[in-house]
Design a protein around this motif. Structure first.
Motif, PDB file in Angstrom:
ATOM      1  N   ALA A  21      39.116  72.257  52.508  1.00 37.79           N
ATOM      2  CA  ALA A  21      38.836  73.443  52.986  1.00 37.79           C
ATOM      3  C   ALA A  21      37.706  73.980  51.784  1.00 37.79           C
ATOM      4  O   ALA A  21      37.182  74.679  51.709  1.00 37.79           O
ATOM      5  N   VAL A  22      38.676  73.756  50.729  1.00 40.83           N
ATOM      6  CA  VAL A  22      37.355  75.158  48.906  1.00 40.83           C
ATOM      7  C   VAL A  22      36.375  73.989  48.916  1.00 40.83           C
ATOM      8  O   VAL A  22      34.796  74.286  49.093  1.00 40.83           O
ATOM      9  N   SER A  23      36.279  72.807  48.873  1.00 42.36           N
ATOM     10  CA  SER A  23      35.180  72.325  48.847  1.00 42.36           C
ATOM     11  C   SER A  23      34.075  72.226  50.145  1.00 42.36           C
ATOM     12  O   SER A  23      32.738  72.528  49.980  1.00 42.36           O
ATOM     13  N   ASN A  24      34.195  72.030  51.326  1.00 43.51           N
ATOM     14  CA  ASN A  24      33.950  72.153  52.258  1.00 43.51           C
ATOM     15  C   ASN A  24      33.452  73.755  52.469  1.00 43.51           C
ATOM     16  O   ASN A  24      31.934  73.559  52.828  1.00 43.51           O
ATOM     17  N   VAL A  25      33.794  74.472  52.007  1.00 45.99           N
ATOM     18  CA  VAL A  25      32.665  76.389  51.806  1.00 45.99           C
ATOM     19  C   VAL A  25      32.387  76.087  51.082  1.00 45.99           C
ATOM     20  O   VAL A  25      30.590  76.451  50.830  1.00 45.99           O
ATOM     21  N   GLU A  26      32.735  75.691  49.696  1.00 47.30           N
ATOM     22  CA  GLU A  26      31.089  74.926  48.200  1.00 47.30           C
ATOM     23  C   GLU A  26      29.489  73.987  48.826  1.00 47.30           C
ATOM     24  O   GLU A  26      29.202  74.668  49.009  1.00 47.30           O
ATOM     25  N   LYS A  27      30.490  73.566  49.461  1.00 49.32           N
ATOM     26  CA  LYS A  27      29.106  72.835  50.229  1.00 49.32           C
ATOM     27  C   LYS A  27      28.432  73.173  51.068  1.00 49.32           C
ATOM     28  O   LYS A  27      27.121  73.751  51.117  1.00 49.32           O
ATOM     29  N   HIS A  28      28.675  74.062  51.836  1.00 53.44           N
ATOM     30  CA  HIS A  28      27.601  74.197  53.356  1.00 53.44           C
ATOM     31  C   HIS A  28      27.938  75.918  52.625  1.00 53.44           C
ATOM     32  O   HIS A  28      26.523  75.975  53.042  1.00 53.44           O
ATOM     33  N   VAL A 108      34.607  80.546  45.256  1.00 58.47           N
ATOM     34  CA  VAL A 108      34.986  79.040  45.327  1.00 58.47           C
ATOM     35  C   VAL A 108      36.158  78.803  43.742  1.00 58.47           C
ATOM     36  O   VAL A 108      36.280  77.619  43.869  1.00 58.47           O
ATOM     37  N   LYS A 109      35.419  79.016  43.141  1.00 62.67           N
ATOM     38  CA  LYS A 109      35.438  78.442  41.496  1.00 62.67           C
ATOM     39  C   LYS A 109      37.260  79.381  41.090  1.00 62.67           C
ATOM     40  O   LYS A 109      38.013  77.814  40.377  1.00 62.67           O
ATOM     41  N   LEU A 110      37.716  80.248  41.277  1.00 65.46           N
ATOM     42  CA  LEU A 110      38.481  81.040  41.681  1.00 65.46           C
ATOM     43  C   LEU A 110      39.944  79.979  41.838  1.00 65.46           C
ATOM     44  O   LEU A 110      40.372  79.599  41.969  1.00 65.46           O
ATOM     45  N   LYS A 111      39.625  79.825  43.324  1.00 72.00           N
ATOM     46  CA  LYS A 111      39.917  78.741  43.747  1.00 72.00           C
ATOM     47  C   LYS A 111      39.949  77.780  43.594  1.00 72.00           C
ATOM     48  O   LYS A 111      41.170  76.867  43.163  1.00 72.00           O
ATOM     49  N   ARG A 112      39.365  77.152  42.906  1.00 71.54           N
ATOM     50  CA  ARG A 112      39.755  75.686  41.846  1.00 71.54           C
ATOM     51  C   ARG A 112      40.554  76.124  40.727  1.00 71.54           C
ATOM     52  O   ARG A 112      41.042  74.580  39.974  1.00 71.54           O
ATOM     53  N   ASP A 113      39.753  76.593  40.468  1.00 71.90           N
ATOM     54  CA  ASP A 113      41.238  76.977  39.653  1.00 71.90           C
ATOM     55  C   ASP A 113      42.421  76.728  39.663  1.00 71.90           C
ATOM     56  O   ASP A 113      43.266  76.729  38.806  1.00 71.90           O
ATOM     57  N   LYS A 176      41.195  83.464  55.562  1.00 72.25           N
ATOM     58  CA  LYS A 176      40.590  84.431  56.471  1.00 72.25           C
ATOM     59  C   LYS A 176      39.109  85.613  55.317  1.00 72.25           C
ATOM     60  O   LYS A 176      39.091  85.657  56.933  1.00 72.25           O
ATOM     61  N   GLN A 177      39.428  85.135  54.390  1.00 72.28           N
ATOM     62  CA  GLN A 177      38.009  86.135  53.558  1.00 72.28           C
ATOM     63  C   GLN A 177      36.476  85.461  54.493  1.00 72.28           C
ATOM     64  O   GLN A 177      36.170  86.379  54.786  1.00 72.28           O
ATOM     65  N   LYS A 178      37.315  84.125  54.378  1.00 75.32           N
ATOM     66  CA  LYS A 178      35.819  83.707  54.828  1.00 75.32           C
ATOM     67  C   LYS A 178      35.628  83.793  56.089  1.00 75.32           C
ATOM     68  O   LYS A 178      33.882  83.261  56.912  1.00 75.32           O
ATOM     69  N   ILE A 179      36.537  83.355  57.041  1.00 76.10           N
ATOM     70  CA  ILE A 179      35.381  83.425  58.607  1.00 76.10           C
ATOM     71  C   ILE A 179      35.790  85.241  58.939  1.00 76.10           C
ATOM     72  O   ILE A 179      34.720  85.191  59.546  1.00 76.10           O
ATOM     73  N   ARG A 180      35.955  85.964  58.278  1.00 75.82           N
ATOM     74  CA  ARG A 180      35.198  87.463  57.853  1.00 75.82           C
ATOM     75  C   ARG A 180      33.826  87.484  57.644  1.00 75.82           C
ATOM     76  O   ARG A 180      33.344  88.275  58.100  1.00 75.82           O
ATOM     77  N   ASP A 181      33.956  87.163  57.013  1.00 76.83           N
ATOM     78  CA  ASP A 181      33.021  87.126  56.157  1.00 76.83           C
ATOM     79  C   ASP A 181      31.909  85.990  57.010  1.00 76.83           C
ATOM     80  O   ASP A 181      30.458  87.112  56.674  1.00 76.83           O
ATOM     81  N   ILE A 182      32.478  85.427  57.316  1.00 73.29           N
ATOM     82  CA  ILE A 182      31.011  84.410  57.740  1.00 73.29           C
ATOM     83  C   ILE A 182      30.505  85.514  59.191  1.00 73.29           C
ATOM     84  O   ILE A 182      29.173  85.422  59.517  1.00 73.29           O
TER      85      ILE A 182
END
Length: 298
Positions: A21-28, A108-113, A176-182
């Protein structure tokens, strides 16, 4: 031990899904950010080209006839006003679309941490489990050593469970933040574009009307007047008079000759009549003198 192994496998699957999920967001999101940033740069370059066009229209209008000059200047005024709205469009897109997408680099960096911390805890748990199994196999009668290994495994499992729960919560919030932000980013994009194009339609309509209001015939008369000064017509009449055909000049000469001949005849006639009148006057004078003489003699 089997239950613990199954728990580890379940958490591994869960962690992999979170990583995906994180990698998908990071890429797109990265691609979207680059493309939107390019879109904004293109719009800014279009604004710059439009400014050059406005300046050239002003320069050209200054050289033209009155109606065309006014029409072009009004057109340039409207087109320049449109570029102010285009600049506002660029600023809003940068602030409402590009910047929020850029922020996902940090998110994304924080989520990867968080993912690394969870993976580290799970790796420690798996290592302790393996160590416990080896201890039981090597020293099945050494309960103290086995007890220590079990305690280490328990602490590792608790740490892994804690980090996994934290990761679940943070990934859930991330989703949730991703969907809201999109939703917000694309809604802002559409709103900004609609506002600009709505205003652009209004301004383009006014600019079109300014061009249509140019009086072609009046400007054409002004242009012709500049080519033909006020004394042009009198000079044109002289040129036309001097440019008659030979036949016209011959006819004119003949007419002038006939006029001269008639004038000479009339002059001779007048002279003859004057001579006759003079002779009559002389005869009358002689008769008067004769009558006078006769009267004196008598």
């Amino acid at each position: 031990m089997m239950l613990l192994g199954r728990g580890l496998d379940a958490r591994d699957n869960q962690t992999r899904q979170m990583q995906d999920a994180v990698s998908n967001v990071e890429k797109h999101f990265g691609e979207l950010c680059q493309i939107f940033a390019g879109y904004v740069r293109k719009t800014a370059r279009l604004r710059d080209k439009a400014d050059l066009l406005v300046n050239e229209i002003y320069a050209y209008a200054a050289t033209e006839t009155p109606n065309l000059k006014v029409g072009l200047k009004n057109f340039a005024d409207e087109f320049s006003r449109l570029q102010d709205y285009r600049q506002a469009e660029v600023d809003r897109l940068e602030a409402k679309v590009v910047e929020p997408l850029k922020c996902y680099g940090t998110i994304v960096k924080l989520k990867r941490d968080d993912l690394r911390a969870t993976l580290t805890a799970k790796s420690r748990e798996a290592k302790q489990l393996s160590q416990l199994e080896k201890t039981r196999q090597r020293n099945p009668s050494d309960l103290h050593v086995i007890y220590q290994a079990e305690n280490e495994l328990q602490r590792a499992t608790m740490d892994a469970t804690r980090t996994t729960r934290h990761l679940e919560e943070t990934i859930d919030n991330f989703e949730k933040q991703k969907i809201r932000d999109i939703k917000n980013i694309f809604s802002e994009f559409i709103t900004i574009e609609m506002l600009f194009h709505g205003k652009a339609l209004e301004i383009y309509t006014a600019a079109y009307q300014n061009i249509q209001n140019i009086d072609e015939n009046e400007d054409l008369e002004v242009f012709r007047s500049s080519l033909y000064p006020p004394d042009y017509q009198s000079r044109l009449d002289i040129v036309r008079a001097n440019s008659k055909s030979p036949l016209q000049r011959t006819g004119s000469s003949k007419s002038s000759l006939r006029t001269a001949q008639i004038s000479r005849r009339m002059l001779r006639k007048d002279e003859e009549e004057d001579e006759e009148e003079d002779e009559d006057d002389e005869e009358d004078d002689e008769e008067d003198e004769l009558d006078t003489t006769k009267e004196v003699l008598q």
